[in-house]
Design an enzyme around this catalytic site. Structure first.
Site, PDB file in Angstrom:
ATOM      1  CE  LYS A   1      48.830 -26.930  82.254  1.00  0.00           C
ATOM      2  NZ  LYS A   1      50.334 -28.390  81.272  1.00  0.00           N
TER       3      LYS A   1
ATOM      4  CB  SER B   1      52.200 -28.525  84.482  1.00  0.00           C
ATOM      5  OG  SER B   1      52.325 -29.096  83.320  1.00  0.00           O
TER       6      SER B   1
ATOM      7  CB  SER C   1      52.337 -31.689  82.679  1.00  0.00           C
ATOM      8  OG  SER C   1      52.878 -31.311  83.010  1.00  0.00           O
TER       9      SER C   1
HETATM   10  N1  GLN Z   1      56.757 -32.970  85.650  1.00  0.00           N
HETATM   11  C1  GLN Z   1      57.518 -32.069  84.174  1.00  0.00           C
HETATM   12  C2  GLN Z   1      57.758 -30.736  84.163  1.00  0.00           C
HETATM   13  O1  GLN Z   1      58.129 -31.043  84.823  1.00  0.00           O
HETATM   14  C3  GLN Z   1      56.357 -32.455  82.924  1.00  0.00           C
HETATM   15  C4  GLN Z   1      55.635 -31.214  82.763  1.00  0.00           C
HETATM   16  C5  GLN Z   1      54.753 -31.272  81.505  1.00  0.00           C
HETATM   17  O2  GLN Z   1      53.871 -32.625  81.066  1.00  0.00           O
HETATM   18  N2  GLN Z   1      54.402 -30.081  81.198  1.00  0.00           N
HETATM   19  O3  GLN Z   1      58.910 -30.887  83.642  1.00  0.00           O
END
Ligand code: GLN
Length: 487
Positions: free
Chosen positions: A79, A154, A178
């Site tokens: 990532k 994400s 995410s």
């Molecule tokens: N979708 C969640 C957010 O937007 C989780 C993001 C994540 O786990 N990095 O914060």
């Protein structure tokens, strides 16, 4: 069958038996990338030369008769918020469009020592804020199961790369879901490890008390093997725990007899798609037939989890992202009038809308007069939620829920409505708030789209999660994840 379609476990066997070379494995995956990356868009940066060079090193070892570990010669996508020395690490943000870290994250260093082959850096929501990978400054990523749909986020690039066969394994990061949510939407397996089991050194911080790096793969053995390499105490991250970790992959047991699985009713409520519920229930019934014991329970705190998550994570983000000011890294606005104006223009032009929204929300909840009303309240809730889970684990070994309330939504469907986008995290955020491990495993298709089941355990119970998932994989005939044809 092509090499890119195999799991790390199968490839390791072939490499050891000299049935193929590491170079051939890497070439096969690079060929798959050539064939579908234009449609999937899983990567921000590819590193073909680095990948082939790393594969060459592994081949030399094999030729010299040296023993190789389970990840040697295995193509892995990383990532783009995990620092890779001299290789662009952008967090999919304009703010870091030219940032080449001078050092490797600890997880990357460990993978390098294990002989992995890094294919490239995976696309993500900007600074890991989002649930669809659509907030990336650079590109959209498509779901390999339906190219008109999102891969989740994400870590959408990491999930899509593994689902499409553009990598055998990948690393993501999970602050509120995410890893698990994109794993669910892309039909692969993803683990959010116990907070403190994987070093965050070299992970660009979003919300430091919730962030955790974790693995994606297409079989339980692979995910366990990758986790085994990245976990452990790191002197560079004081939040990592000192403890003995087993060889997870070698210790896998597929027997679920007597395993007590709790089913919290709040995760099967009206916001969850009926077909998603049905598929998760069906999977649980199969586990029950194999000897698991199902029991209903209640986790009433779940109702407040989203609000608490967005308060805590935004508060920490507003502080963590203060370092991006046009001086230390990356982007700086071209025209400005003095220092304050330079800060303002750099941050308004360098960050996208979602990141700016979080910084504003976070700054607000931390400001004097609101701190007690919001931030402190959220931290109190966190304590209560931890106790609630601890209570639940008195009566069960694991908790099972859907990972995502819906299957993958269409690209663009939720971008205009942040609250709807935040609702995608309803089943995952509690795990981060409580610091627990959570694993998403595919449990079926709803109208051709993957559905994931989330298994949650007490702190440091990763082996138990792997065992249960392995048991489920065995019940399903040994394979949970297929690579779609990319129609
Ligand atoms: N979708 C969640 C957010 O937007 C989780 C993001 C994540 O786990 N990095 O914060």
């Amino acid at each position: 069958m092509s090499l890119y379609q195999l799991t790390a476990k199968e490839l390791h066997r072939k490499l050891c038996n000299k049935e193929c070379s590491a170079r051939e494995v890497t070439e096969s995956v690079l060929g798959r990338i050539d064939a579908c990356e234009e449609r999937v868009g899983a990567y921000v940066t590819l590193d073909r030369e680095g990948a082939l060079a790393a594969a060459g090193e592994v081949d030399k070892k094999i030729a010299a008769g040296e023993a190789i570990g389970p990840l040697a010669g295995i193509p892995v996508a990383v990532k783009d918020n995990i620092c890779t020395k001299d290789v662009l690490t952008t967090c999919s943000s304009r703010m870091l469009y030219n940032f080449r870290p001078p050092y490797d994250a600890t997880v990357v260093e460990r993978l390098r020592s294990a002989g992995y082959v890094m294919t490239g850096k995976a696309n993500m929501d900007e600074f890991a804020m989002g649930s669809s990978t659509e907030t990336s400054y650079f590109k959209k990523t498509a779901n390999p199961h339906d190219l008109a749909r999102v891969p989740g986020g994400s870590s959408g690039g990491s999930a899509a790369a593994v689902a499409a066969g553009e990598a055998v394994l990948s690393l993501g990061s999970d602050t509120g879901g995410s890893i698990r949510q994109p794993a669910s939407l892309c039909g692969v397996i993803g683990l959010k490890p116990t907070y403190g089991s994987v070093s965050r050194y070299g992970l660009v911080a979003f919300a430091s008390s919730l962030d955790q790096i974790g693995p994606f793969g297409r079989c339980v053995e692979d995910v366990a093997a990758l986790y085994g390499v990245i976990c452990g105490k790191d002197p560079m991250d004081a939040t990592t725990a000192r403890r003995d970790y087993p060889d997870f992959a070698a210790a896998l047991k597929g027997d679920v007899k007597g395993l007590r699985i709790g089913i919290p009713k709040e995760y099967f409520g009206p916001g969850v798609d009926p077909e998603v519920k049905e598929l998760v229930y069906a999977a649980l019934k199969e586990l029950e037939s194999a000897g698991a014991v199902l029991r209903e329970l209640s986790l009433p705190g779940t109702d407040h989890a989203l609000s608490a998550y967005y308060i805590i994570s935004s508060a920490e983000a507003s502080s963590n992202l203060a370092r991006f000011d046009g001086v230390k890294y990356g982007f700086r606005a071209e025209e400005y009038d003095g220092l304050t104006d330079m800060y303002e223009k750099t941050r308004s032009q360098g960050f996208g809308d979602e990141v700016q929204r979080r910084i504003m929300l976070g700054t607000f909840v931390l400001s004097s007069g609101y701190y007690d009303a919001y931030y402190n309240k959220a931290k109190l809730f966190q304590k209560a939620l931890r106790a609630e889970f601890a209570d639940a684990f008195q009566d069960c070994d694991l908790i099972a829920t859907p990972t995502s309330p819906t299957v993958a939504f269409r690209l663009g469907e939720n971008t205009g409505d942040p609250l709807k986008m935040y609702a995608a995290d309803i089943c995952t955020v509690t795990v981060n708030i409580a610091g627990l491990p959570g694993l998403s495993v595919p449990c079926g298709l709803s109208q051709g789209l993957p559905v994931g089941m989330q298994l949650i355990g007490p702190r440091f119970s990763e082996q138990r999660l792997f065992d249960a998932a392995y048991g489920f994989q065995t019940i399903r005939g040994g394979s949970l994840c297929g690579i779609p044809a990319l129609a």
